[in-house]
Motif scaffolding. Structure first.
Motif, PDB file in Angstrom:
ATOM      1  N   UNK A  36       0.846  -1.187   0.000  1.00  0.00           N
ATOM      2  CA  UNK A  36       0.000   0.000   0.000  1.00  0.00           C
ATOM      3  C   UNK A  36       0.887   1.246   0.000  1.00  0.00           C
ATOM      4  N   UNK A  37       0.647   2.146  -0.950  1.00  0.00           N
ATOM      5  CA  UNK A  37       1.370   3.401  -1.011  1.00  0.00           C
ATOM      6  C   UNK A  37       0.418   4.496  -0.574  1.00  0.00           C
ATOM      7  N   UNK A  38       0.746   5.234   0.498  1.00  0.00           N
ATOM      8  CA  UNK A  38      -0.153   6.293   0.962  1.00  0.00           C
ATOM      9  C   UNK A  38      -0.367   7.356  -0.120  1.00  0.00           C
ATOM     10  N   UNK A  39      -1.545   7.950  -0.119  1.00  0.00           N
ATOM     11  CA  UNK A  39      -1.891   8.935  -1.139  1.00  0.00           C
ATOM     12  C   UNK A  39      -1.108  10.230  -0.955  1.00  0.00           C
ATOM     13  N   UNK A  40      -0.705  10.550   0.271  1.00  0.00           N
ATOM     14  CA  UNK A  40      -0.015  11.810   0.516  1.00  0.00           C
ATOM     15  C   UNK A  40       1.493  11.707   0.322  1.00  0.00           C
ATOM     16  N   UNK A  41       1.981  10.551  -0.069  1.00  0.00           N
ATOM     17  CA  UNK A  41       3.410  10.353  -0.285  1.00  0.00           C
ATOM     18  C   UNK A  41       3.805  10.959  -1.629  1.00  0.00           C
ATOM     19  N   UNK A  42       4.878  11.760  -1.662  1.00  0.00           N
ATOM     20  CA  UNK A  42       5.272  12.359  -2.943  1.00  0.00           C
ATOM     21  C   UNK A  42       5.790  11.304  -3.909  1.00  0.00           C
ATOM     22  N   UNK A  43       5.652  11.591  -5.169  1.00  0.00           N
ATOM     23  CA  UNK A  43       6.099  10.659  -6.203  1.00  0.00           C
ATOM     24  C   UNK A  43       7.618  10.550  -6.180  1.00  0.00           C
ATOM     25  N   UNK A  44       8.094   9.388  -6.473  1.00  0.00           N
ATOM     26  CA  UNK A  44       9.528   9.147  -6.492  1.00  0.00           C
ATOM     27  C   UNK A  44      10.152   9.840  -7.694  1.00  0.00           C
ATOM     28  N   UNK A  45      11.396  10.282  -7.545  1.00  0.00           N
ATOM     29  CA  UNK A  45      12.095  10.927  -8.651  1.00  0.00           C
ATOM     30  C   UNK A  45      12.503   9.917  -9.711  1.00  0.00           C
ATOM     31  N   UNK A  46      12.502   8.635  -9.335  1.00  0.00           N
ATOM     32  CA  UNK A  46      12.950   7.606 -10.260  1.00  0.00           C
ATOM     33  C   UNK A  46      11.839   7.131 -11.190  1.00  0.00           C
ATOM     34  N   UNK A  47      10.621   7.523 -10.945  1.00  0.00           N
ATOM     35  CA  UNK A  47       9.527   7.068 -11.802  1.00  0.00           C
ATOM     36  C   UNK A  47       9.634   7.759 -13.153  1.00  0.00           C
ATOM     37  N   UNK A  48       9.528   6.985 -14.187  1.00  0.00           N
ATOM     38  CA  UNK A  48       9.625   7.564 -15.525  1.00  0.00           C
ATOM     39  C   UNK A  48       8.241   8.008 -15.990  1.00  0.00           C
ATOM     40  N   UNK A  49       8.242   9.088 -16.720  1.00  0.00           N
ATOM     41  CA  UNK A  49       7.008   9.601 -17.302  1.00  0.00           C
ATOM     42  C   UNK A  49       7.090   9.472 -18.809  1.00  0.00           C
ATOM     43  N   UNK A  50       5.984   9.183 -19.458  1.00  0.00           N
ATOM     44  CA  UNK A  50       6.046   9.053 -20.914  1.00  0.00           C
ATOM     45  C   UNK A  50       6.360  10.398 -21.563  1.00  0.00           C
ATOM     46  N   UNK A  51       7.180  10.354 -22.589  1.00  0.00           N
ATOM     47  CA  UNK A  51       7.539  11.559 -23.323  1.00  0.00           C
ATOM     48  C   UNK A  51       6.490  11.792 -24.387  1.00  0.00           C
ATOM     49  N   UNK A  52       5.972  13.003 -24.426  1.00  0.00           N
ATOM     50  CA  UNK A  52       4.979  13.341 -25.443  1.00  0.00           C
ATOM     51  C   UNK A  52       5.690  13.993 -26.616  1.00  0.00           C
ATOM     52  N   UNK A  53       5.809  13.256 -27.711  1.00  0.00           N
ATOM     53  CA  UNK A  53       6.451  13.790 -28.893  1.00  0.00           C
ATOM     54  C   UNK A  53       5.461  14.672 -29.632  1.00  0.00           C
ATOM     55  N   UNK A  54       5.942  15.732 -30.255  1.00  0.00           N
ATOM     56  CA  UNK A  54       5.032  16.644 -30.947  1.00  0.00           C
ATOM     57  C   UNK A  54       4.361  15.975 -32.134  1.00  0.00           C
ATOM     58  N   UNK A  69      11.409  19.777 -20.691  1.00  0.00           N
ATOM     59  CA  UNK A  69      11.179  18.570 -21.488  1.00  0.00           C
ATOM     60  C   UNK A  69      10.974  18.923 -22.957  1.00  0.00           C
ATOM     61  N   UNK A  70      10.222  19.996 -23.224  1.00  0.00           N
ATOM     62  CA  UNK A  70      10.005  20.413 -24.613  1.00  0.00           C
ATOM     63  C   UNK A  70      11.301  20.880 -25.259  1.00  0.00           C
ATOM     64  N   UNK A  71      12.153  21.561 -24.494  1.00  0.00           N
ATOM     65  CA  UNK A  71      13.426  22.032 -25.029  1.00  0.00           C
ATOM     66  C   UNK A  71      14.332  20.856 -25.384  1.00  0.00           C
ATOM     67  N   UNK A  72      14.350  19.831 -24.531  1.00  0.00           N
ATOM     68  CA  UNK A  72      15.150  18.644 -24.832  1.00  0.00           C
ATOM     69  C   UNK A  72      14.655  17.966 -26.109  1.00  0.00           C
ATOM     70  N   UNK A  73      13.350  17.837 -26.243  1.00  0.00           N
ATOM     71  CA  UNK A  73      12.780  17.189 -27.427  1.00  0.00           C
ATOM     72  C   UNK A  73      13.079  18.010 -28.686  1.00  0.00           C
ATOM     73  N   UNK A  91      18.682  28.119 -25.858  1.00  0.00           N
ATOM     74  CA  UNK A  91      18.708  29.204 -24.873  1.00  0.00           C
ATOM     75  C   UNK A  91      17.979  28.799 -23.594  1.00  0.00           C
ATOM     76  N   UNK A  92      16.874  28.063 -23.718  1.00  0.00           N
ATOM     77  CA  UNK A  92      16.129  27.620 -22.536  1.00  0.00           C
ATOM     78  C   UNK A  92      16.957  26.635 -21.713  1.00  0.00           C
ATOM     79  N   UNK A  93      17.669  25.738 -22.373  1.00  0.00           N
ATOM     80  CA  UNK A  93      18.489  24.764 -21.648  1.00  0.00           C
ATOM     81  C   UNK A  93      19.712  25.428 -21.010  1.00  0.00           C
ATOM     82  N   UNK A  94      20.280  26.433 -21.662  1.00  0.00           N
ATOM     83  CA  UNK A  94      21.401  27.171 -21.065  1.00  0.00           C
ATOM     84  C   UNK A  94      20.916  27.943 -19.852  1.00  0.00           C
TER      85      UNK A  94
END
Length: 114
Positions: A36-54, A69-73, A91-94
């Motif tokens: 059981x994972x409590x609802x108030x527990x913050x999400x882990x930094x290791x969880x991957x999120x799907x990348x939305x390609x344009x 994320x958009x700048x990286x893509x 420029x955004x990444x710099x």
């Protein structure tokens, strides 16, 4: 018995064994408690999120500022050429400190060899 009957018998035994194992796996009891994972527990930094390609690739500058994320893509999609979208993404990444420009090429125009 000829060779085909032997091959047929071997395949029948292997197939029957595979069906038996699959059937046993379907009804085998699993006694592992759910974690059981409590609802108030913050999400882990290791969880991957799907990348939305344009949906469409354009070289025009973006209408709104890029997220990281958009700048990286955008940098990945436009890595083979120089365009306004790539310059804005760079420029955004710099500005975010994600990449550091090469100091040897600071005053050099992109795509223009000396």
């Amino acid at each position: 018995m000829d060779a085909w009957q032997i091959v047929h018998s071997v395949l029948a035994v292997v197939g029957g064994g595979a069906c038996t194992v699959a059937g046993a796996a379907c009804v085998w009891p699993i006694n592992q408690p759910r974690r059981h994972v409590p609802a108030n527990r913050p999400a882990s930094r290791c969880q991957s999120r799907p990348v939305e390609w344009p949906k469409a690739s354009t070289c025009d500058p973006p209408r709104q500022p890029f997220t990281l994320a958009d700048a990286h893509i955008a940098m990945q999609l436009h890595r083979d050429h120089d365009c306004a979208r790539k310059r804005v993404a760079f420029a955004a990444l710099v500005a975010a400190g994600r990449i550091h420009p090469d100091t040897a090429r600071r005053h050099r125009l992109w795509g223009k060899p000396w």
